[in-house]
Design a protein around this motif. Structure first.
Motif, PDB file in Angstrom:
ATOM      1  N   ASN A 125     -60.758 -16.322  36.982  1.00 29.38           N
ATOM      2  CA  ASN A 125     -59.795 -15.232  37.112  1.00 29.38           C
ATOM      3  C   ASN A 125     -60.411 -14.129  37.949  1.00 29.38           C
TER       4      ASN A 125
ATOM      5  N   GLU B 125     -59.182  -9.754  38.829  1.00 30.09           N
ATOM      6  CA  GLU B 125     -58.649  -8.620  38.072  1.00 30.09           C
ATOM      7  C   GLU B 125     -57.228  -8.839  37.562  1.00 30.09           C
ATOM      8  N   THR B 126     -56.419  -9.521  38.302  1.00 29.43           N
ATOM      9  CA  THR B 126     -55.004  -9.637  37.969  1.00 29.43           C
ATOM     10  C   THR B 126     -54.544 -11.067  37.716  1.00 29.43           C
ATOM     11  N   TYR B 127     -55.212 -12.034  38.300  1.00 30.02           N
ATOM     12  CA  TYR B 127     -54.717 -13.402  38.283  1.00 30.02           C
ATOM     13  C   TYR B 127     -55.685 -14.392  37.658  1.00 30.02           C
TER      14      TYR B 127
ATOM     15  N   LEU C 124     -50.266 -14.941  37.089  1.00 31.45           N
ATOM     16  CA  LEU C 124     -50.560 -13.692  36.412  1.00 31.45           C
ATOM     17  C   LEU C 124     -51.382 -13.934  35.145  1.00 31.45           C
TER      18      LEU C 124
ATOM     19  N   PRO D  38     -53.326 -12.399  31.576  1.00 30.27           N
ATOM     20  CA  PRO D  38     -53.108 -11.331  30.605  1.00 30.27           C
ATOM     21  C   PRO D  38     -53.789 -10.044  31.072  1.00 30.27           C
ATOM     22  N   TYR D  39     -53.180  -8.913  30.811  1.00 27.66           N
ATOM     23  CA  TYR D  39     -53.618  -7.637  31.385  1.00 27.66           C
ATOM     24  C   TYR D  39     -55.059  -7.259  31.056  1.00 27.66           C
ATOM     25  N   SER D  40     -55.574  -7.638  29.895  1.00 26.06           N
ATOM     26  CA  SER D  40     -56.919  -7.203  29.510  1.00 26.06           C
ATOM     27  C   SER D  40     -57.965  -8.319  29.585  1.00 26.06           C
TER      28      SER D  40
ATOM     29  N   TYR E 260     -61.621 -10.667  26.188  1.00 24.91           N
ATOM     30  CA  TYR E 260     -60.690  -9.593  26.519  1.00 24.91           C
ATOM     31  C   TYR E 260     -61.359  -8.237  26.328  1.00 24.91           C
TER      32      TYR E 260
END
Length: 91
Positions: free
Chosen positions: A10, A12-14, A27, A29-31, A52
């Motif tokens: 991964n 930062e975003t993907y 995409l 998960p955000y954290s 996370y």
């Protein structure tokens, strides 16, 4: 002969799934900080351990790569069939 191994990582975003010449981003998960281990690979369904930001402990995460591929108009069954193993790999 096609390679039987694919790679998950991964940024930062993907989430990033690499197989042969394909690089598939979807995409994350955000954290999510990083994936740490692939526990299970079952023809497109991944069970992985992930770290996370909000938790000091790793958590089990599930990824249905078949759905991701279908949404990108791949023939998921044919694409995934030769893959026998998925490893975590960061550049």
């Amino acid at each position: 002969m096609r390679n039987e191994e694919a790679y998950l990582s991964n940024d930062e975003t993907y989430s990033i799934f690499k197989y042969n010449d394909y690089v598939i981003r979807f995409l994350a998960p955000y954290s999510l900080e990083r994936y740490t281990k692939v526990k299970e690979w079952d023809n497109g369904y991944l069970v992985v351990m992930a770290k996370y930001e909000h938790n000091d402990m790793e958590e089990e995460e599930y990824i249905d790569l078949g759905s991701v591929l279908n949404n990108l108009y791949f023939d998921a069954h044919e694409f995934l069939k030769p893959i026998k193993k998925v490893r975590i790999l960061y550049d």
